[in-house]
Design a protein around this motif. Structure first.
Motif, mmCIF file in Angstrom:
data_model
loop_
_atom_site.group_PDB
_atom_site.id
_atom_site.type_symbol
_atom_site.label_atom_id
_atom_site.label_comp_id
_atom_site.label_asym_id
_atom_site.label_seq_id
_atom_site.Cartn_x
_atom_site.Cartn_y
_atom_site.Cartn_z
ATOM 1 N N ALA A 212 0.839 -1.204 0.000
ATOM 2 C CA ALA A 212 0.000 0.000 0.000
ATOM 3 C C ALA A 212 0.876 1.257 0.000
ATOM 4 C CB ALA A 212 -0.927 -0.010 1.208
ATOM 5 N N LYS A 213 1.959 1.219 0.771
ATOM 6 C CA LYS A 213 2.866 2.365 0.805
ATOM 7 C C LYS A 213 3.529 2.590 -0.548
ATOM 8 C CE LYS A 213 5.663 3.404 4.010
ATOM 9 N NZ LYS A 213 6.765 3.367 5.002
ATOM 10 N N ARG A 214 3.943 1.489 -1.200
ATOM 11 C CA ARG A 214 4.583 1.618 -2.514
ATOM 12 C C ARG A 214 3.601 2.197 -3.529
ATOM 13 N NH1 ARG A 214 6.424 -3.603 -1.334
ATOM 14 N NH2 ARG A 214 5.033 -4.524 -2.887
ATOM 15 N N ARG A 215 2.383 1.713 -3.502
ATOM 16 C CA ARG A 215 1.385 2.204 -4.455
ATOM 17 C C ARG A 215 1.047 3.659 -4.191
ATOM 18 N NH1 ARG A 215 -2.961 -2.781 -5.323
ATOM 19 N NH2 ARG A 215 -1.535 -4.125 -6.519
ATOM 20 N N ASN A 216 0.955 4.029 -2.917
ATOM 21 C CA ASN A 216 0.670 5.416 -2.570
ATOM 22 C C ASN A 216 1.797 6.330 -3.036
ATOM 23 O OD1 ASN A 216 -0.910 7.490 -1.130
ATOM 24 N ND2 ASN A 216 0.824 7.522 0.276
ATOM 25 N N LYS A 217 3.043 5.863 -2.874
ATOM 26 C CA LYS A 217 4.190 6.641 -3.325
ATOM 27 C C LYS A 217 4.182 6.791 -4.833
ATOM 28 C CE LYS A 217 9.258 6.720 -3.165
ATOM 29 N NZ LYS A 217 10.472 6.000 -2.688
ATOM 30 N N GLN A 218 3.853 5.693 -5.535
ATOM 31 C CA GLN A 218 3.791 5.750 -6.997
ATOM 32 C C GLN A 218 2.697 6.708 -7.466
ATOM 33 O OE1 GLN A 218 3.213 1.638 -8.022
ATOM 34 N NE2 GLN A 218 5.339 1.071 -7.630
ATOM 35 N N ASP A 219 1.538 6.668 -6.793
ATOM 36 C CA ASP A 219 0.439 7.568 -7.157
ATOM 37 C C ASP A 219 0.832 9.023 -6.946
ATOM 38 O OD1 ASP A 219 -1.107 5.396 -7.809
ATOM 39 O OD2 ASP A 219 -2.203 5.350 -5.906
ATOM 40 N N MET A 220 1.557 9.289 -5.850
ATOM 41 C CA MET A 220 1.998 10.659 -5.580
ATOM 42 C C MET A 220 2.996 11.127 -6.621
ATOM 43 S SD MET A 220 2.377 10.599 -1.411
ATOM 44 C CE MET A 220 3.037 12.284 -1.399
ATOM 45 N N GLU A 221 3.885 10.232 -7.038
ATOM 46 C CA GLU A 221 4.876 10.598 -8.056
ATOM 47 C C GLU A 221 4.206 10.870 -9.394
ATOM 48 O OE1 GLU A 221 7.524 7.324 -7.997
ATOM 49 O OE2 GLU A 221 8.681 8.044 -6.260
ATOM 50 N N SER A 224 2.414 14.212 -9.090
ATOM 51 C CA SER A 224 3.371 15.305 -9.153
ATOM 52 C C SER A 224 3.877 15.531 -10.558
ATOM 53 C CB SER A 224 4.555 14.994 -8.207
ATOM 54 O OG SER A 224 5.541 15.987 -8.301
ATOM 55 N N SER A 225 4.109 14.422 -11.288
ATOM 56 C CA SER A 225 4.584 14.518 -12.671
ATOM 57 C C SER A 225 3.516 15.151 -13.571
ATOM 58 C CB SER A 225 4.942 13.142 -13.192
ATOM 59 O OG SER A 225 5.309 13.173 -14.545
ATOM 60 N N ASN A 226 2.243 14.797 -13.336
ATOM 61 C CA ASN A 226 1.160 15.367 -14.135
ATOM 62 C C ASN A 226 0.990 16.857 -13.901
ATOM 63 O OD1 ASN A 226 0.602 12.881 -15.260
ATOM 64 N ND2 ASN A 226 -0.999 12.351 -13.765
ATOM 65 N N ARG A 227 1.174 17.289 -12.617
ATOM 66 C CA ARG A 227 1.047 18.713 -12.307
ATOM 67 C C ARG A 227 2.152 19.519 -12.956
ATOM 68 N NH1 ARG A 227 -0.530 16.600 -7.264
ATOM 69 N NH2 ARG A 227 1.585 16.853 -6.448
ATOM 70 N N GLN A 228 3.365 18.941 -12.994
ATOM 71 C CA GLN A 228 4.484 19.654 -13.582
ATOM 72 C C GLN A 228 4.353 19.765 -15.096
ATOM 73 O OE1 GLN A 228 8.017 17.651 -12.323
ATOM 74 N NE2 GLN A 228 7.743 18.184 -10.149
ATOM 75 N N SER A 229 3.721 18.755 -15.705
ATOM 76 C CA SER A 229 3.558 18.797 -17.152
ATOM 77 C C SER A 229 2.392 19.682 -17.542
ATOM 78 C CB SER A 229 3.339 17.388 -17.697
ATOM 79 O OG SER A 229 2.177 16.805 -17.138
#
Length: 229
Positions: A212-221, A224-229
């Motif tokens: 769950a932590k790995r998936r949450n981290k991936q979702d956050m990344e 974040s990538s979508n906001r920057q683009s």
């Protein structure tokens, strides 16, 4: 440890992923290199599983076969689990069968050695149950055995020998997982070491939390990538 002492199937994994060799050729090469599980398993595992099974069922067979030298076993206090315990245990038992089947399917279809070599993979499988625990088949086998003794308690006496037998069976399964980790480090080297840091051996509660932590981290990344683009 030197490179030639570990990561011994990385070349085979690459060749399978590029379709340069067949599943059968990869399987045969595992045996040629002496990396099959049989070469790294201990008799302790087999002894523990067999002894655990005998302890769990010896009282039942002593009564069925009327063995006088084991007659005292029938005097041991027994537990007959109520339906409120047995019915959930049946559901969990079916779940363990599903997990067993899924681990078998993943190793056969993703491990690079096909159905014949599903237990001797060259590609490290990290999905499905293997994203939660490193030894899903070991955990499900141990759970299956324990649940079976609970479900059969109205017919097969569940006593102190059953408790000891279940503990012994679990320890044997756990020891086989420890042996498996040693072989897998030899096969995949640093890739498996990293996998060991991310996924626990058989602790599925910790495994679910880490996933769950790995998936949450991936979702956050991704967010974040979508906001920057």
């Amino acid at each position: 440890m030197a490179d030639d002492e570990e990561g011994k199937v990385r070349d085979l994994a690459g060749k399978r992923q590029r379709n340069e060799i067949t599943a059968r050729e990869a399987y045969d090469e595992i045996y040629r290199r002496g990396l099959q599980h049989g070469n790294y398993s201990s008799p302790i595992t087999t002894f523990g599983m067999v002894a655990g099974g005998i302890l769990c069922f010896i009282t039942f067979f002593a009564g069925v076969w009327h063995l006088p030298f084991l007659s005292d076993l029938s005097q041991l206090p027994t537990i007959v689990f109520p339906p409120a315990v047995i019915y959930p245990a049946i559901i969990l038992l079916m779940l363990t069968v599903v997990v067993m089947a899924q681990t078998l399917y993943l190793r056969a279809t993703k491990g690079g050695t096909g159905w014949k070599g599903e237990s001797e993979t060259v590609i490290l499988v990290k999905e499905g149950p293997y994203s939660i625990v490193r030894h899903g088949a070991v955990l499900s086998t141990s759970a299956f055995f324990t649940l079976l003794t609970v479900i059969l308690s109205p017919y097969v006496p569940f006593n102190i020998l059953s408790v000891v037998g279940n503990i012994l069976f679990f320890l044997a399964c756990y020891y086989s997982a420890v042996e498996g980790d040693k072989l897998n480090v030899l096969k995949w080297g640093d890739e498996y070491r990293q996998y060991m840091k991310e996924v626990p051996r058989v602790n599925f509660v910790l495994g679910l939390w880490r996933r769950a932590k790995r998936r949450n981290k991936q979702d956050m990344e991704v967010g974040s990538s979508n906001r920057q683009s």
